[in-house]
Write a protein that holds these residues in place. Structure first.
Motif, PDB file in Angstrom:
ATOM      1  N   LYS A   1       0.897  -0.977  -0.090  1.00  0.00           N
ATOM      2  CA  LYS A   1      -0.155  -0.373  -0.184  1.00  0.00           C
ATOM      3  C   LYS A   1       0.748   1.215   0.396  1.00  0.00           C
ATOM      4  O   LYS A   1       1.788   0.798   0.307  1.00  0.00           O
ATOM      5  N   ARG A   2       0.429   2.291  -0.529  1.00  0.00           N
ATOM      6  CA  ARG A   2       0.885   3.275  -0.711  1.00  0.00           C
ATOM      7  C   ARG A   2       1.078   3.941   0.832  1.00  0.00           C
ATOM      8  O   ARG A   2       0.436   4.388   1.195  1.00  0.00           O
ATOM      9  N   GLU A   3       2.420   4.675   0.852  1.00  0.00           N
ATOM     10  CA  GLU A   3       2.357   4.998   2.545  1.00  0.00           C
ATOM     11  C   GLU A   3       1.927   6.831   2.324  1.00  0.00           C
ATOM     12  O   GLU A   3       1.878   7.367   1.626  1.00  0.00           O
ATOM     13  N   SER A   4       0.721   6.813   3.433  1.00  0.00           N
ATOM     14  CA  SER A   4       0.083   7.949   3.125  1.00  0.00           C
ATOM     15  C   SER A   4       0.039   8.397   4.870  1.00  0.00           C
ATOM     16  O   SER A   4      -0.475   7.696   5.802  1.00  0.00           O
ATOM     17  N   PHE A   5      -0.066   9.692   5.128  1.00  0.00           N
ATOM     18  CA  PHE A   5       0.193  10.019   6.289  1.00  0.00           C
ATOM     19  C   PHE A   5      -1.646  10.159   6.733  1.00  0.00           C
ATOM     20  O   PHE A   5      -2.197   9.842   6.343  1.00  0.00           O
ATOM     21  N   GLU A   6      -1.576   9.665   8.340  1.00  0.00           N
ATOM     22  CA  GLU A   6      -3.351   9.710   8.859  1.00  0.00           C
ATOM     23  C   GLU A   6      -4.210  11.513   8.372  1.00  0.00           C
ATOM     24  O   GLU A   6      -3.317  12.412   9.645  1.00  0.00           O
TER      25      GLU A   6
ATOM     26  N   LEU B   1      -2.605   1.675  -4.139  1.00  0.00           N
ATOM     27  CA  LEU B   1      -2.937   3.147  -4.641  1.00  0.00           C
ATOM     28  C   LEU B   1      -4.357   3.080  -4.202  1.00  0.00           C
ATOM     29  O   LEU B   1      -5.395   3.348  -5.052  1.00  0.00           O
ATOM     30  N   GLY B   2      -4.440   4.186  -2.615  1.00  0.00           N
ATOM     31  CA  GLY B   2      -5.891   5.064  -2.433  1.00  0.00           C
ATOM     32  C   GLY B   2      -5.967   4.451  -0.427  1.00  0.00           C
ATOM     33  O   GLY B   2      -6.568   3.294  -1.022  1.00  0.00           O
ATOM     34  N   ASP B   3      -6.949   5.531  -0.619  1.00  0.00           N
ATOM     35  CA  ASP B   3      -6.940   5.797   1.267  1.00  0.00           C
ATOM     36  C   ASP B   3      -8.576   5.462   0.531  1.00  0.00           C
ATOM     37  O   ASP B   3      -9.248   5.841   2.424  1.00  0.00           O
TER      38      ASP B   3
ATOM     39  N   SER C   1       7.108  10.339  -6.147  1.00  0.00           N
ATOM     40  CA  SER C   1       8.457  10.726  -6.883  1.00  0.00           C
ATOM     41  C   SER C   1       8.508  12.077  -6.083  1.00  0.00           C
ATOM     42  O   SER C   1       9.582  12.550  -5.687  1.00  0.00           O
ATOM     43  N   ARG C   2       7.627  13.529  -5.639  1.00  0.00           N
ATOM     44  CA  ARG C   2       7.480  14.176  -5.008  1.00  0.00           C
ATOM     45  C   ARG C   2       7.922  14.726  -3.638  1.00  0.00           C
ATOM     46  O   ARG C   2       7.291  14.946  -2.550  1.00  0.00           O
ATOM     47  N   GLU C   3       7.413  12.617  -3.200  1.00  0.00           N
ATOM     48  CA  GLU C   3       7.125  12.058  -1.713  1.00  0.00           C
ATOM     49  C   GLU C   3       6.234  13.247  -1.294  1.00  0.00           C
ATOM     50  O   GLU C   3       6.384  13.507   0.157  1.00  0.00           O
ATOM     51  N   ILE C   4       5.046  13.515  -1.655  1.00  0.00           N
ATOM     52  CA  ILE C   4       3.948  13.775  -0.905  1.00  0.00           C
ATOM     53  C   ILE C   4       3.217  12.587  -1.194  1.00  0.00           C
ATOM     54  O   ILE C   4       3.227  11.827  -0.819  1.00  0.00           O
ATOM     55  N   LYS C   5       2.780  12.532   0.867  1.00  0.00           N
ATOM     56  CA  LYS C   5       2.682  11.414   1.808  1.00  0.00           C
ATOM     57  C   LYS C   5       0.596  11.671   1.620  1.00  0.00           C
ATOM     58  O   LYS C   5       0.071  11.516   2.908  1.00  0.00           O
ATOM     59  N   ASN C   6      -0.070  13.109   1.626  1.00  0.00           N
ATOM     60  CA  ASN C   6      -1.142  12.882   1.624  1.00  0.00           C
ATOM     61  C   ASN C   6      -2.173  11.934   1.993  1.00  0.00           C
ATOM     62  O   ASN C   6      -1.901  10.999   0.372  1.00  0.00           O
TER      63      ASN C   6
ATOM     64  N   GLN D   1       1.458  23.440  -3.361  1.00  0.00           N
ATOM     65  CA  GLN D   1       1.677  23.510  -1.946  1.00  0.00           C
ATOM     66  C   GLN D   1       0.352  23.251  -1.570  1.00  0.00           C
ATOM     67  O   GLN D   1       0.092  23.751  -0.892  1.00  0.00           O
ATOM     68  N   ILE D   2      -0.385  22.085  -1.664  1.00  0.00           N
ATOM     69  CA  ILE D   2      -0.913  21.213  -0.559  1.00  0.00           C
ATOM     70  C   ILE D   2      -0.439  19.997  -0.008  1.00  0.00           C
ATOM     71  O   ILE D   2      -0.868  20.060   1.054  1.00  0.00           O
ATOM     72  N   ALA D   3       0.944  20.121  -0.817  1.00  0.00           N
ATOM     73  CA  ALA D   3       1.664  18.537  -0.554  1.00  0.00           C
ATOM     74  C   ALA D   3       2.040  19.006   1.174  1.00  0.00           C
ATOM     75  O   ALA D   3       2.070  19.610   1.972  1.00  0.00           O
ATOM     76  N   ASN D   4       1.611  17.774   1.806  1.00  0.00           N
ATOM     77  CA  ASN D   4       1.794  17.060   2.777  1.00  0.00           C
ATOM     78  C   ASN D   4       1.397  18.539   4.025  1.00  0.00           C
ATOM     79  O   ASN D   4       1.986  18.590   5.690  1.00  0.00           O
ATOM     80  N   ASP D   5       0.104  19.117   3.433  1.00  0.00           N
ATOM     81  CA  ASP D   5      -0.514  19.834   4.891  1.00  0.00           C
ATOM     82  C   ASP D   5      -1.146  18.454   5.805  1.00  0.00           C
ATOM     83  O   ASP D   5      -2.349  17.841   4.939  1.00  0.00           O
TER      84      ASP D   5
END
Ligand code: SF4
Length: 671
Positions: free
Chosen positions: A320-325, A516-518, A479-484, A448-452
């Motif tokens: 699963k793609r890594e994402s924060f909560e 891919l998908g939360d 690739s931009r390490e955006i984990k939303n 601009q929304i990355a990792n908000d």
């Protein structure tokens, strides 16, 4: 080739070798052929002929018939002659397991034979043996000796062959060296394919079936890569999810697996294995295949999708793609379901029932089902009643400013809107990012929304290659390490319930199978919504059971949870692995499956296999927790995993005995 297909960003068929099956050409960009398999006793010539005709009339371009013995194989001649006499020239395929003698007879009669490399030569004993390289080579010599005569017959008679690997019936040799892995499945077919190539026999189709769409997709991808690496060319692919079950679940599972591969241009022929009459499989096949008829010109000229030069995840194994909560979305949470109720003018308690929440007026309490949506999208509506505890609402920003309870209501913005506004939730904001829709650069606001920590990204696309667009955006995020966390928003412009089901399962399933998908949310235009209402009404009037009196919202909600279950990303119900039945079947599979389902459908997460025969059933029921397998006329053998626990139970009491077995193993709870 890119990794395992021609292109990851536009629809392009994979070039495969051309195979001739009677007069039918397959592979090498010929149309994707649809096929099915009879369920009658092969020795019953007339019943098999009549059923074959029903399949052919429905559109089946190949008809497969089981040939478990030499007598059955010989009877194929009578079946073929009768069909030809009645003017039906559709190629026939003999299905072989365990009986090379039957294969050698059938190959002289019908246009194609299917062999299972897991049991063509080997008798499965479920033994784990340590093989030295010399032992292994000796086994391959033994296969060559037994398999070569069949190849020679096929060459002489111009007969085609499918080397059809099944995840559940790999040989002990393969299991000992590779385990029941996609690599094991590929190697199982490659052993036979190498022997055929050495004999200069190329009229071959390959399949890698599993009842688990995740395993099946990985195995086909790996097979393509392995063939190209080793031979520099690829043989045609027969796609299918095996033992998919019936009704909605069977269709969803099939579309998730087969559709995912078709999206990437893989597949030259398909079969949808349903525990239903075989002719009913054909419309599902057609719905899957017709999606690509209009995609021959592949690039969406409004907005081509930039190529993927480096993969950000492994397409051959699930992670699963890594994402924060953010709230209950992302991180280690299972994917959430967002129900779109925006087309309902005034949402009431009754409408929430369609998405899993039943209101009990006397006690003023909500009953929440296992398949209850986590969020609803209401556009501009603020509800005028108290919501169930676990349910939250997504609304447009203006409505959100009107909502009193900001712990229940959350705003959804377009990316530019979110970046520009100062009015935001301090807990959770949904931000739409359109993927390659209309010439606008979809990456403009990403950074601009990355990792908000409050942003849940919602990806959607109207691009002709919508799934590829969303997948491309995931690659960019990674690739931009955006984990939303990300919600996959899938829109459908199809018309009938079946078409929508196939569309959602294919487009969303393809992403979920790659981790891919939360969360997921399905939408459609007002026009499609109205057409879907008419389609459901029509199906209900016709007494079609899987859409049984469902409202549109119920149908979509149930499709969402079905897809999550099929991709094994969120389990909300019992899983049934039931074979489609064939000439070997020893009981009425459809009736028995319905009976078992009615007694056990509250056992969330349990996997029950219902298999027609003991010859193939135990091997093919894969990772079922319990198995109900026909072992003789009127006799059922019950399994716990792969182990026999009750042998030859009278079929009249076998379902009760299955329930007892579940109780003995603490797998039962009262409904
Ligand atoms: S498991 Fe079912 S479909 Fe497979 S061979 Fe046995 S009866 Fe036929």
């Amino acid at each position: 080739m890119q990794f395992y297909c021609e292109s990851l960003t536009e629809y392009k068929r994979l070039k495969t070798k051309e195979v001739k099956i009677g007069d039918l050409l397959l592979g090498n960009f010929h149309p994707i052929r649809v096929q099915t398999m009879t369920t009658t006793d092969t020795m019953d010539t007339m019943a098999t002929v009549e059923q074959s005709i029903r399949c052919i009339e429905a559109g089946s371009e190949l008809v497969r018939i089981t040939a478990p013995s030499k007598n059955d194989a010989e009877n194929l001649l009578h079946i073929k002659n009768e069909l030809r006499k009645r003017g039906y020239h559709t190629p026939l395929v003999a299905d072989i397991h365990f009986t090379p003698n039957a294969a050698e007879i059938a190959a002289r009669i019908v246009e194609k034979v299917r062999v299972n490399p897991g049991n063509y030569v080997d008798k499965k004993k479920f033994e784990l043996i340590e093989y030295t390289d010399a032992d292994y080579a000796e086994e391959i010599d033994r296969i060559r000796e037994r398999f070569t005569p069949l190849i020679k017959i096929c060459k002489e008679y111009g007969t085609a062959m499918r080397i059809g690997t099944n995840h559940g019936s790999l040989s002990d040799r393969i299991m000992s060296r590779y385990g029941d892995t996609p690599m094991g499945m590929v190697e199982s077919a490659m052993e036979f394919l190498r022997i055929a190539r050495n004999e200069s026999y190329h009229n071959i189709v390959l399949s890698m079936k599993s009842s688990n769409p995740q395993v099946m997709v990985q195995a086909y991808r790996l097979l393509v890569k392995t063939m190209f690496d080793e031979f520099g060319e690829c043989y045609p692919l027969h796609l299918g999810v095996t033992e998919a079950g019936d009704g909605e679940d069977g269709r969803i599972k099939s579309a998730v697996g087969t559709g995912t591969l078709l999206e990437d241009g893989l597949g030259d022929t398909i079969r949808v294995s349903l525990t239903e009459d075989p002719e009913l499989e054909i419309p599902v096949c057609k719905d899957l295949v017709k999606r690509y008829a209009s995609r021959q010109s592949t690039v969406d000229s409004r907005q081509p999708i930039p190529a993927i030069n480096k993969f950000s995840y492994d397409p051959f194994s699930y992670q699963k793609r890594e994402s924060f909560e953010v709230g209950n979305i992302g991180g280690k949470h299972v994917p959430v379901v967002i129900a779109d109720l925006s087309k309902i003018e005034k949402i009431s308690h009754k409408h929430l029932q369609s998405v899993g929440y039943t209101y009990d007026e006397p006690s003023d309490k909500w009953n929440i089902s296992d398949a209850a949506a986590d969020y609803i999208f209401t556009a501009n509506q603020i509800l005028d009643f108290a919501l169930p505890g676990t349910l939250k609402v997504i609304v447009y920003p203006e409505a959100w400013t009107r909502a009193k309870d900001k712990s229940k209501y959350f705003p959804i913005y377009q990316d530019s809107g979110y970046v520009e506004t100062e009015i935001k939730s301090d807990q959770m904001n949904f931000v739409m990012v359109d993927c390659f829709n209309d010439g606008a650069d979809p990456f403009t606001y990403l950074d601009q929304i990355a990792n908000d920590p409050t942003v849940v990204i919602c990806l959607s696309s109207t691009n002709k290659n919508a799934m590829q667009s969303v997948r491309r955006m995931y690659v960019e995020l990674m690739s931009r390490e955006i984990k939303n966390p990300v919600i996959n928003i899938t829109d459908s412009n199809w018309q009938t319930a079946d078409e929508h089901l196939i569309h959602f399962a294919t487009e969303t399933g393809a992403l979920l199978l790659d981790g891919l998908g939360d969360g997921i949310c399905f939408g459609m235009t007002r026009k499609s919504y109205e057409l879907l209402a008419a389609s459901l009404e029509h199906l209900n009037a016709a007494g079609r059971n899987y859409t049984n009196n469902l409202t549109i919202e119920q149908f979509i909600n149930s499709t969402c949870f079905g897809i999550l279950q099929a991709t094994r990303t969120r389990i909300s119900k019992t899983e049934y692995i039931s074979c489609p039945s064939c000439g070997r079947t020893l009981f009425d599979l459809q009736e028995t499956t319905a009976k078992i389902r009615s007694r056990t459908n509250h056992l969330k997460g349990l996997k029950i296999a219902i298999m027609g025969c003991i010859v193939n059933g135990p091997g093919e029921m894969a990772d079922a927790d319990f198995g109900y397998v026909g072992s003789g006329p009127g006799k059922i053998t019950l399994y716990k995993g792969k182990e026999i626990v009750k042998r030859n139970v009278n079929s009249e009491v076998a379902v009760d005995e299955l329930i007892n077995l579940l109780k003995e193993n603490e797998a039962w709870m009262e409904p």
